[in-house]
Design a protein around this motif. Sequence first.
Motif, PDB file in Angstrom:
ATOM      1  N   ALA A  86       0.836  -1.208   0.000  1.00  0.00           N
ATOM      2  CA  ALA A  86       0.000   0.000   0.000  1.00  0.00           C
ATOM      3  C   ALA A  86       0.870   1.258   0.000  1.00  0.00           C
ATOM      4  N   LEU A  87       1.956   1.238   0.748  1.00  0.00           N
ATOM      5  CA  LEU A  87       2.848   2.406   0.765  1.00  0.00           C
ATOM      6  C   LEU A  87       3.532   2.589  -0.588  1.00  0.00           C
ATOM      7  N   ALA A  88       3.881   1.483  -1.223  1.00  0.00           N
ATOM      8  CA  ALA A  88       4.506   1.587  -2.543  1.00  0.00           C
ATOM      9  C   ALA A  88       3.528   2.142  -3.579  1.00  0.00           C
ATOM     10  N   GLU A  89       2.238   1.814  -3.403  1.00  0.00           N
ATOM     11  CA  GLU A  89       1.226   2.303  -4.347  1.00  0.00           C
ATOM     12  C   GLU A  89       0.870   3.763  -4.112  1.00  0.00           C
ATOM     13  N   HIS A  90       1.208   4.286  -2.939  1.00  0.00           N
ATOM     14  CA  HIS A  90       0.786   5.639  -2.587  1.00  0.00           C
ATOM     15  C   HIS A  90       1.981   6.477  -2.164  1.00  0.00           C
ATOM     16  N   PRO A  91       2.756   6.929  -3.129  1.00  0.00           N
ATOM     17  CA  PRO A  91       3.918   7.761  -2.786  1.00  0.00           C
ATOM     18  C   PRO A  91       3.512   9.083  -2.137  1.00  0.00           C
ATOM     19  N   ALA A  92       2.242   9.485  -2.336  1.00  0.00           N
ATOM     20  CA  ALA A  92       1.797  10.744  -1.718  1.00  0.00           C
ATOM     21  C   ALA A  92       1.826  10.667  -0.200  1.00  0.00           C
ATOM     22  N   ALA A  93       1.896   9.470   0.340  1.00  0.00           N
ATOM     23  CA  ALA A  93       1.950   9.338   1.799  1.00  0.00           C
ATOM     24  C   ALA A  93       3.234   9.942   2.362  1.00  0.00           C
ATOM     25  N   GLY A  94       4.268  10.024   1.544  1.00  0.00           N
ATOM     26  CA  GLY A  94       5.499  10.676   1.985  1.00  0.00           C
ATOM     27  C   GLY A  94       6.403   9.791   2.829  1.00  0.00           C
ATOM     28  N   LEU A  95       6.117   8.507   2.882  1.00  0.00           N
ATOM     29  CA  LEU A  95       6.961   7.584   3.641  1.00  0.00           C
ATOM     30  C   LEU A  95       7.746   6.725   2.656  1.00  0.00           C
ATOM     31  N   GLN A  96       9.044   6.835   2.699  1.00  0.00           N
ATOM     32  CA  GLN A  96       9.884   6.014   1.828  1.00  0.00           C
ATOM     33  C   GLN A  96      10.477   4.895   2.677  1.00  0.00           C
ATOM     34  N   LEU A  97       9.991   3.699   2.478  1.00  0.00           N
ATOM     35  CA  LEU A  97      10.487   2.584   3.273  1.00  0.00           C
ATOM     36  C   LEU A  97      11.933   2.289   2.895  1.00  0.00           C
ATOM     37  N   VAL A  98      12.777   2.175   3.888  1.00  0.00           N
ATOM     38  CA  VAL A  98      14.192   1.900   3.643  1.00  0.00           C
ATOM     39  C   VAL A  98      14.607   0.698   4.474  1.00  0.00           C
ATOM     40  N   HIS A  99      15.648   0.067   3.982  1.00  0.00           N
ATOM     41  CA  HIS A  99      16.199  -1.078   4.702  1.00  0.00           C
ATOM     42  C   HIS A  99      17.297  -0.564   5.624  1.00  0.00           C
ATOM     43  N   CYS A 100      17.246  -0.929   6.876  1.00  0.00           N
ATOM     44  CA  CYS A 100      18.236  -0.461   7.843  1.00  0.00           C
ATOM     45  C   CYS A 100      18.667  -1.661   8.688  1.00  0.00           C
ATOM     46  N   PRO A 101      19.649  -2.398   8.215  1.00  0.00           N
ATOM     47  CA  PRO A 101      20.053  -3.601   8.969  1.00  0.00           C
ATOM     48  C   PRO A 101      20.465  -3.275  10.396  1.00  0.00           C
ATOM     49  N   ALA A 102      21.122  -2.143  10.579  1.00  0.00           N
ATOM     50  CA  ALA A 102      21.558  -1.797  11.935  1.00  0.00           C
ATOM     51  C   ALA A 102      20.378  -1.538  12.856  1.00  0.00           C
ATOM     52  N   CYS A 103      19.229  -1.134  12.254  1.00  0.00           N
ATOM     53  CA  CYS A 103      18.057  -0.833  13.083  1.00  0.00           C
ATOM     54  C   CYS A 103      17.301  -2.098  13.468  1.00  0.00           C
ATOM     55  N   THR A 104      17.154  -3.016  12.519  1.00  0.00           N
ATOM     56  CA  THR A 104      16.273  -4.158  12.748  1.00  0.00           C
ATOM     57  C   THR A 104      17.012  -5.423  13.162  1.00  0.00           C
ATOM     58  N   ALA A 105      18.309  -5.487  12.899  1.00  0.00           N
ATOM     59  CA  ALA A 105      19.046  -6.706  13.257  1.00  0.00           C
ATOM     60  C   ALA A 105      19.280  -6.751  14.770  1.00  0.00           C
ATOM     61  N   VAL A 106      19.340  -7.960  15.281  1.00  0.00           N
ATOM     62  CA  VAL A 106      19.651  -8.136  16.701  1.00  0.00           C
ATOM     63  C   VAL A 106      21.163  -8.053  16.875  1.00  0.00           C
ATOM     64  N   VAL A 107      21.612  -7.165  17.727  1.00  0.00           N
ATOM     65  CA  VAL A 107      23.048  -6.961  17.916  1.00  0.00           C
ATOM     66  C   VAL A 107      23.413  -7.191  19.385  1.00  0.00           C
ATOM     67  N   VAL A 108      24.647  -7.550  19.606  1.00  0.00           N
ATOM     68  CA  VAL A 108      25.157  -7.746  20.970  1.00  0.00           C
ATOM     69  C   VAL A 108      26.160  -6.639  21.237  1.00  0.00           C
ATOM     70  N   ARG A 109      26.018  -5.953  22.353  1.00  0.00           N
ATOM     71  CA  ARG A 109      26.935  -4.869  22.682  1.00  0.00           C
ATOM     72  C   ARG A 109      27.341  -5.032  24.154  1.00  0.00           C
ATOM     73  N   SER A 110      28.616  -5.068  24.383  1.00  0.00           N
ATOM     74  CA  SER A 110      29.121  -5.214  25.754  1.00  0.00           C
ATOM     75  C   SER A 110      29.724  -3.903  26.221  1.00  0.00           C
ATOM     76  N   GLY A 111      29.488  -3.578  27.477  1.00  0.00           N
ATOM     77  CA  GLY A 111      30.023  -2.354  28.053  1.00  0.00           C
ATOM     78  C   GLY A 111      30.229  -2.527  29.534  1.00  0.00           C
ATOM     79  N   PRO A 112      30.606  -1.440  30.205  1.00  0.00           N
ATOM     80  CA  PRO A 112      30.839  -1.534  31.650  1.00  0.00           C
ATOM     81  C   PRO A 112      29.599  -1.961  32.425  1.00  0.00           C
ATOM     82  N   GLU A 113      28.383  -1.629  31.878  1.00  0.00           N
ATOM     83  CA  GLU A 113      27.152  -1.960  32.613  1.00  0.00           C
ATOM     84  C   GLU A 113      26.692  -3.384  32.342  1.00  0.00           C
TER      85      GLU A 113
END
Lengths: 400, 212
Positions: A100-127
């Motif tokens: 639906a978003l692809a059919e309606h560019p007037a919505a103004g939302l451009q779907l993008v792929h963001c692996p860093a946003c959606t992928a599960v990551v492991v981060r170690s720190g002092p806490e």
Amino acid sequence: MALLSRTVTLLALVAGLCAAPARAATPVQAAQEQELLRVRAEVADQVQLLAYDLVDELVLGWSQAPPFAAPTAVVLAQVTVPAGLGTGLQALVENHLVAALAEHPAAGLQLVHCPACTAVVVRSGPEGTVLGRGVDDPAVLAELAGQAQRHALFVDIEAEGASLVLRARLTRLEPDLPITWARTISSAAGVPALLRDPTALKTAAQARQEYLDALRGRGPVDVPVRLTLRSYKRPSAGSGTAPPPFLWLQTGVELSPTPARAWTGSLVLGYSYMPQAYQGILAQTRVHRLLTGRVRSTTRPDLYAFVGAAAIQVWGDAVSSFQDEALSTADILGAADELPPRRLFGGLHLGLDLRLGPHLGAAGFLELMPEYTDSENLGSYFRIGDVRFQAFGTEVTACF
Amino acid sequence: MEWVLLAGLLLAPVLARLGPAPGLGMDRDELRALQCERLALEAAVREEPGRVRPGRERGDYMDRSALRCRQDLVPPGLRPPRDEAVLSTLGAQAQALGARAVASTPRAGPPPTWLVQAHLPDPAVAEKLRVATQLALVAQGQAVSDRRPLLSPHQVEALAALPPAQAWPEACRAWAPQLGPGEALLVVLVLDRDETALHAGRCAAEGWSWLS
């Protein structure tokens, strides 16, 4: 999906803070599990179209009032469906939203792929060590802040009683994660899915108005053109001769007091002609009652029951059977030199009329002719006590 | 003949379903799954066009209204009763929680930016409650953030040993340093695994307070 570590943390916290001790889950038999799976699939099928409608409504809202002044990159971070209905429905809804978003560019939302946003990551720190998705991790978001401005779209659909409710929110991907836009859209089980054309979305109110206009636009008067075949039952015993079938072409008016068309009445005139056999004219009136609901549908077939009366006049060599005395072969041959007979009689009929959409119909009816109750030339298709239905009719109707 | 009439009179209330009542077409379980609401005539005509006759121009001979009944989307028994109790009234409960949170805001000073957490035995249901509460706050004109303050495992272990009345204020003490200026954390929780009534607390720099 939230941060796994946070989920574990919250679960542990709840387990610890709740006063009651933890209880073991009730064992569920395999058959019960199968039945649950079947019911879940059935419910998911039922809510799928409703969920699509809500997604369409969401995209339509964006098309009419874009949430951003300029086209903006958005990460589809999460789509969740009613608890207990599985991930199959989730994938369907997610695909529908993207389409639906692809059919309606007037919505103004451009779907993008963001692996860093959606992928599960492991981060170690002092806490400690944090396991989770980028959209939940402030450190990942801090790295993304230097790039082009991005938002994350979260869509949650839940069944609340008789309603299906969609909750959507847009979160700016920066360490503070502010929610910049949110909307709740509710539907109800009693409202049928609109099945809107995905390339021309319209609001539910607009779709409903179109439906009402279609209902009201039919007007109180229709002009039916009807082709009717009346067949007369041969007598089961004796030497009588049944009349031949009569093919009638009829037209007139069909009236309805309300747009709902629960009740309609019709008055038609007809003519019948068979070369060297008969001619006839007919006047017929009927009252119809809708059996399938209270409102005539524009989209599905409807069934009416009707009762009516007809006055029929026929003449020609083949109408001699409309008499009480048995018609023999000698009578037919002897009548060759005489003027063709002429008969006027009435008929009462009842039947069922199947209407296919606003313009087509097919009906069947039984007719009794009181004039010829004792006729030896007519049998009966159906009998209730002394009431004999001597004729059976079928017809097709086109309404204009 | 009399017996036929008597049987007809006895069966009439069962066969003729004038309202949502158990009969041949609907058993008691199906009936319990219905959600019924009475609509005023104007609302019924507007929302159910064609099914409800509008009032006459000179008025009707009696007061009319409509009873609209709908089936739950999810059949009874498909979800755990505890989850169903929360989810079936999710919107209303979230609205109430949002209103309680807004009412708890001190009149002096700017309104806070709300962070929301929900703590229920089922994480999926907790997440849905969190989202619904966030959107209810947005609908009431509040600034809301998606950020979630964390507790470390050893903090959770220590808090789990405390009774709820002490644990939540202590948890707030651990969360408070993670809250930015002008931020407040709304925590929705249950005190017992089996209860369906939701409790709420507000955690801010000044400490923990239960929302009543």
